[in-house]
Enzyme design. Sequence first.
Site, PDB file in Angstrom:
ATOM      1  N   ARG A   9      40.795  33.854  48.457  1.00 20.88           N
ATOM      2  CA  ARG A   9      40.285  35.087  48.568  1.00 20.88           C
ATOM      3  C   ARG A   9      40.915  35.475  50.086  1.00 20.88           C
ATOM      4  O   ARG A   9      40.585  36.595  50.438  1.00 20.88           O
ATOM      5  CB  ARG A   9      38.580  35.254  48.283  1.00 20.88           C
ATOM      6  CG  ARG A   9      38.095  36.321  49.443  1.00 20.88           C
ATOM      7  CD  ARG A   9      36.600  35.953  49.153  1.00 20.88           C
ATOM      8  NE  ARG A   9      35.653  37.203  49.597  1.00 20.88           N
ATOM      9  CZ  ARG A   9      34.196  37.021  49.864  1.00 20.88           C
ATOM     10  NH1 ARG A   9      33.884  35.825  49.552  1.00 20.88           N
ATOM     11  NH2 ARG A   9      33.403  37.495  50.535  1.00 20.88           N
ATOM     12  N   ARG A  42      45.669  36.914  46.304  1.00 21.40           N
ATOM     13  CA  ARG A  42      45.016  37.819  46.004  1.00 21.40           C
ATOM     14  C   ARG A  42      45.176  39.259  45.989  1.00 21.40           C
ATOM     15  O   ARG A  42      45.911  39.924  45.143  1.00 21.40           O
ATOM     16  CB  ARG A  42      43.661  38.133  45.822  1.00 21.40           C
ATOM     17  CG  ARG A  42      42.467  38.580  47.300  1.00 21.40           C
ATOM     18  CD  ARG A  42      41.800  39.008  46.521  1.00 21.40           C
ATOM     19  NE  ARG A  42      40.979  39.351  48.039  1.00 21.40           N
ATOM     20  CZ  ARG A  42      39.540  39.659  48.351  1.00 21.40           C
ATOM     21  NH1 ARG A  42      38.989  40.796  46.806  1.00 21.40           N
ATOM     22  NH2 ARG A  42      39.198  40.121  49.377  1.00 21.40           N
ATOM     23  N   GLU A  52      34.238  37.976  29.536  1.00 22.55           N
ATOM     24  CA  GLU A  52      35.779  37.022  30.679  1.00 22.55           C
ATOM     25  C   GLU A  52      36.510  36.131  29.074  1.00 22.55           C
ATOM     26  O   GLU A  52      37.588  36.098  28.415  1.00 22.55           O
ATOM     27  CB  GLU A  52      35.399  35.933  31.396  1.00 22.55           C
ATOM     28  CG  GLU A  52      35.276  36.429  32.177  1.00 22.55           C
ATOM     29  CD  GLU A  52      34.542  36.928  33.168  1.00 22.55           C
ATOM     30  OE1 GLU A  52      33.423  37.885  33.860  1.00 22.55           O
ATOM     31  OE2 GLU A  52      33.437  36.702  32.105  1.00 22.55           O
TER      32      GLU A  52
END
Length: 312
Positions: free
Chosen positions: A167, A10, A58
Amino acid sequence: MSEVKKIATRDSYGNALVELGKEHDDVVVLDADLAAATKTGTFKKAFPERHIDCGIAECDMMGIAAGIATTGRVPFASSFAMFAAGRAFEQVRNSIGYPHLNVKIGATHAGISVGEDGATHQCNEDIALMRTIPGMVVINPSDDVEAKAAVKAAYEHNGPVYLRFGRLAAPVINDRPDYKFELGKGVILREGKDLTIIATGLMVSEALEAAETLAAGGIEAKVINIHTIKPLDEELVVTAARETGKVVTVEEHSVIGGLGSAVCDALCAKAPVPVLKIGVQDVFGESGPAVKLLEKYGLTAAGICKSVKEWY
């Protein structure tokens, strides 16, 4: 031996967007109130006029990205995988996929390595969902080097692209002069004659480590990194299957609909061989430290070795 450098993909995504923004003024980045987590905040700082925060909406963000794409600009719509692929699936399918618009979807925080955020945020179904959309390219990079190259390749590709990022910090394994990223082409990382391990994303480094341990026990495994799950490098997969006679797929994703299913689709048609699918076995994740969850679900080098030895 020096310690292996680890970087979350990320972070690579955020840094790659900034570099892309410097080179191309048609790049626009959208986010859904998660710029700090998806790392698009770095792009916002560099190019505030080309960053749009759509808020926690979103579905709207995908529609906005679709509209921007019709103007000739190249939007990167960013959010957690659960929201980008899950919550906004209909908009991705109908507003982006159906008209085949040039939208890039940057989905971070994929898989169970999201950790403490728990099952609701651990998206193990996104690859399966995105694979079903006609014309959608699906990329799952293994490290920092590959993630940056993937973002550039996505920009250069004309059409919708789904980019999957994590992540958890991942070991940098592609930091070498001869590394080349080519959309739709797998990479052989290790030769072996007894079986082929095909891995994607965070699991590539684990597969390499597992192969070394297996070799010490007399099992020589070929290791292939599949960064582009759709279109799949069927030629490489089929050739490897014919050479070794057995295939193991490893992914931080459900064994239903992901890399394993894509590989099986290719092999059952062209080179039927026994296949072991290692991944999330039709269950939800749970809250806990990322590393511990990967251990529990068998998604570590040790877990891969154990599953392969039991099956082989």
